[in-house]
Structure formats: C-alpha cells, structure tokens
Design an enzyme around this catalytic site. Structure first.
Site, PDB file in Angstrom:
ATOM      1  N   CYS A 156     -41.960 -68.946   1.803  1.00  0.00           N
ATOM      2  CA  CYS A 156     -41.056 -69.941   1.225  1.00  0.00           C
ATOM      3  C   CYS A 156     -40.403 -69.470  -0.066  1.00  0.00           C
ATOM      4  CB  CYS A 156     -41.810 -71.247   0.985  1.00  0.00           C
ATOM      5  SG  CYS A 156     -42.244 -72.133   2.509  1.00  0.00           S
ATOM      6  N   TYR A 180     -35.203 -75.041  -1.185  1.00  0.00           N
ATOM      7  CA  TYR A 180     -35.066 -75.989  -2.305  1.00  0.00           C
ATOM      8  C   TYR A 180     -34.037 -75.429  -3.295  1.00  0.00           C
ATOM      9  CZ  TYR A 180     -36.696 -79.309  -5.863  1.00  0.00           C
ATOM     10  OH  TYR A 180     -36.766 -80.317  -6.799  1.00  0.00           O
ATOM     11  N   ASN A 182     -33.949 -74.348  -6.237  1.00  0.00           N
ATOM     12  CA  ASN A 182     -34.249 -73.200  -7.100  1.00  0.00           C
ATOM     13  C   ASN A 182     -34.554 -71.936  -6.303  1.00  0.00           C
ATOM     14  OD1 ASN A 182     -36.750 -73.933  -6.092  1.00  0.00           O
ATOM     15  ND2 ASN A 182     -37.824 -73.774  -8.050  1.00  0.00           N
ATOM     16  N   LYS A 183     -34.451 -72.003  -4.970  1.00  0.00           N
ATOM     17  CA  LYS A 183     -34.730 -70.835  -4.139  1.00  0.00           C
ATOM     18  C   LYS A 183     -33.532 -69.867  -4.133  1.00  0.00           C
ATOM     19  CE  LYS A 183     -38.860 -71.927  -2.499  1.00  0.00           C
ATOM     20  NZ  LYS A 183     -39.165 -73.268  -3.030  1.00  0.00           N
ATOM     21  N   GLN A 184     -33.736 -68.718  -3.494  1.00  0.00           N
ATOM     22  CA  GLN A 184     -32.692 -67.693  -3.459  1.00  0.00           C
ATOM     23  C   GLN A 184     -31.410 -68.237  -2.832  1.00  0.00           C
ATOM     24  OE1 GLN A 184     -35.852 -67.348  -2.542  1.00  0.00           O
ATOM     25  NE2 GLN A 184     -36.714 -65.441  -3.369  1.00  0.00           N
TER      26      GLN A 184
END
Length: 371
Positions: A156, A180, A182-184
């Site tokens: 994740c 989400y 803030n993910k890549q």
C-alpha cells in the site's frame, strides 16, 4: 518568520480535472468503463495478470484474507511496525496476526526471525513495504515456499518501488496497493488488488460488489459480499495520475535527495536507509532522531513553526485493543518500540519547494541545536 508547510499535499493538475469532468459528463458514475481501464493500466504497470479496484487499501486487504478462506484461529505472520490496517484485516476474519520484530535499518520485518514464528496454525506471511521500502521478498518467498505458505504483499505504501529490478507487488501470491491522497498516486480514496491467480481475482471481484458473480442479476448474490467498489470519478483520477507516474516518482526522488543532502549536516538526525538493490518510490520521508532527543517535544516545536510532522508509526501490538485481546506489553518487540519512539515524518509531497525544504531543515536544526 513562520511559514506554513503542510505534511502532505496531492499533486492535481488539469489532466486530472479534465479526466474527472469527462466522467461527470458521461452516463457512468459507477460500474462503468473507466474502472476497467484503470485496472488494466495498473496490471500492465506492475506486470500482473489481474487487478481488482476497490475503495481503499484496507478493503483490498480484507477481501484478500477472506478470499483465502482461512478458518478462525489460523495464523498469519506480519509486522507490528505498520499502519494498523495490515493486522486488522486478519482480525476481520478472526485470523490471528503473529508479529515478528523488524530490521533496525529497513524497518521491515526481520526475516532472520521469520521461521521461528511458523507453527502448525501458520497459513501465510503478510509483509509490509514500510514507507515504500520493499521488504526482503526473496527471503520471504523462499521461506513461504518451503513451508507451503501464502504471501500477501501489503504494498500500500510502495507503488512504483522496485526490489532487484522487480516491481513491488509483483512477486507474491497477491498484493494490495492504496491510493490515499498522500500516496505516490491518488484516487482520493481507493486501492487495488493484484494477483496472477484467477480464482482469487474472481472471488475478490465478486465480494467487492455484494457477492455478485460476473453476469449475475442485480439481486443475485452468490456469496457474502460488501460494497467495496471504486467509483468512476476516482478511477479517472487514478488513470490521469498513472499516466504521470514517471514524472511523479522523479519529483519524489529529487525531494528525498535534497532532504538527504541537507539533513546529513545536522547532528541527531538519521536519514532514511535504502538497501542495495532497492528503488524507492518514497511514500513519506521519515527520519529518526538520536537517543536522548525527545521526539514529541521536537514535533510540538515544529508544529508551532507551522511545519507539518507526524510520528510514523505507533507499534500495532501496543494499541489498546491489541493489548487487551492478546496481552501484549512494552518490551515484546523491542526493535519496533525503539524505532517507533524516534521516527519523525517531515513535510513531503511532489511540489515541495526548495525554500520550504530549507525552512524545515533549518528549523529542525535550530531545535536540535538546543540538545
């Protein structure tokens, strides 16, 4: 002078806005062609046959555990140093998470202790690629093969990361990514299950849609299921983000490199370790503070200066309901507990300016200079 530097911020441009607007102007807001396209593109990128898009990484992990049909009381080995969902997904199905302590450098599960945790009830291993640093999948897959265990890869936090030239999520029986903000890459809320096993993909696809099988009527439910679907707008956002993945990963790598260079001159700060053969996609930028430094006091002072920061992660085994359920106590996993007391996530996102980086580094250096 005080500046406001948020901990994270999504990188959204006209390509993303136009993609979402195209969906809003179409007849499909759910169960349409964009989700199928997103699944196809994700599978191609990672090099896996089947992708099943879901509304969160947590939902994906839950469906994977349920699709494996593990009876209550079975055990899966995982890490206590992670976001709590990686262990909770087992408890959803009354499977017991069995923790193994972490390596003090990579912060992933310590594979040298893995076999000591295997017993007659062990059915799988659930490694987590903490902060985007892939776990030692070669060792994990070897041990799993020798003991007939399923490997569930919690990727994740590691979309785009590589281990010895192989994409995170490509080596296990089944893997899960999350998107989400803030993910890549982001879909707002969302995730995806990846596997080369057609049976697992089919079960997960059915269970995400209230237990309906492909071709079944709307009120025909073959099995217990959930509403874990990803909507068309989120999938459109994901497709646009994925089309920029090379640019996005390059931005994140450049910012991490600037932090590494600027922070190495500050006493009391340990920059993230990256093992040989690893290509990081940089989910977050987490430093560790030297012994004797009160991390929580440092966080408070950074916050007062407008700098977003966070303690990543709190040990799962010391969460109140884990202590109550399993009797865990401080000292059970000493490396995890020692690391968790020193970690500090600094502001990190694709478009973090050098001016903001300098402000964060200078402020942190000034605070630590008092110790």
């Amino acid at each position: 002078m005080k500046k406001e530097v948020p901990l994270s911020r999504p990188d959204i441009g006209d390509r993303e806005r136009n993609a979402v607007m195209a969906v809003l102007n179409s007849r499909w807001l759910s169960l349409g062609p964009v989700v199928l396209n997103f699944e196809k593109k994700i599978a191609e990128y990672v090099g896996i046959k089947y992708a099943v898009a879901v509304n969160s990484g947590t939902s994906g992990l839950h469906l994977v555990v349920r699709s494996l049909g593990l009876p209550p009381g079975d055990e899966v080995i995982t890490t206590p140093f992670s976001f709590v969902a990686s262990a909770n997904c087992l408890l959803f199905e009354r499977v017991r998470p069995v923790f193994v302590d972490i390596d003090p450098l990579t912060l992933n599960m310590d594979c040298s202790n893995l076999e000591n945790k295997i017993n007659g009830k062990t059915r799988g291993i659930l490694p987590v690629h903490v902060f985007g640093h892939p776990a030692d999948m070669a060792s994990i897959m070897k041990i799993a093969s020798e003991h007939g265990l399923t490997v569930i890869e919690d990727a994740c936090e590691a979309f785009g990361s590589e281990y010895n030239g192989k994409k995170a999520g490509s080596e296990s029986d089944v893997a899960v990514f999350a998107f989400y903000p803030n993910k890549q890459i982001t879909t707002g809320e969302g995730g995806v299950i990846l596997t080369n096993r057609q049976d697992l993909a089919g079960l997960c696809r059915s269970m995400r849609n209230q237990g309906r099988d492909a071709g079944s009527g709307w009120y025909d439910h073959e099995r217990l299921g959930y509403n874990y679907r990803l909507d068309e707008m989120s999938a459109a956002l994901g497709c646009a983000q994925l089309s920029r993945i090379t640019e996005i990963l390059a931005k994140r790598a450049a910012i991490a490199a600037k932090y590494n260079y600027k922070l190495k001159h500050i006493d009391g700060v340990i920059v993230p370790y990256v093992a040989p053969g690893i290509k990081m996609s940089w989910f977050v930028y987490v430093v560790r503070l030297a012994p004797g430094i009160d991390r929580d006091v440092v966080m408070q002072q950074l916050t007062e200066k407008g700098i977003g920061c966070r303690a990543y992660f709190q040990p799962i085994h010391l969460q109140p309901f884990y202590r109550q359920m399993f009797g865990y106590k401080p000292g059970d996993f000493p490396v995890t507990e020692s690391v968790a007391a020193t970690t500090l996530a600094l502001p990190f996102h694709n478009n973090l300016s050098e001016e903001d980086i300098d402000y964060v580094v200078d402020t942190l250096g000034h605070i630590l200079g008092k110790y």
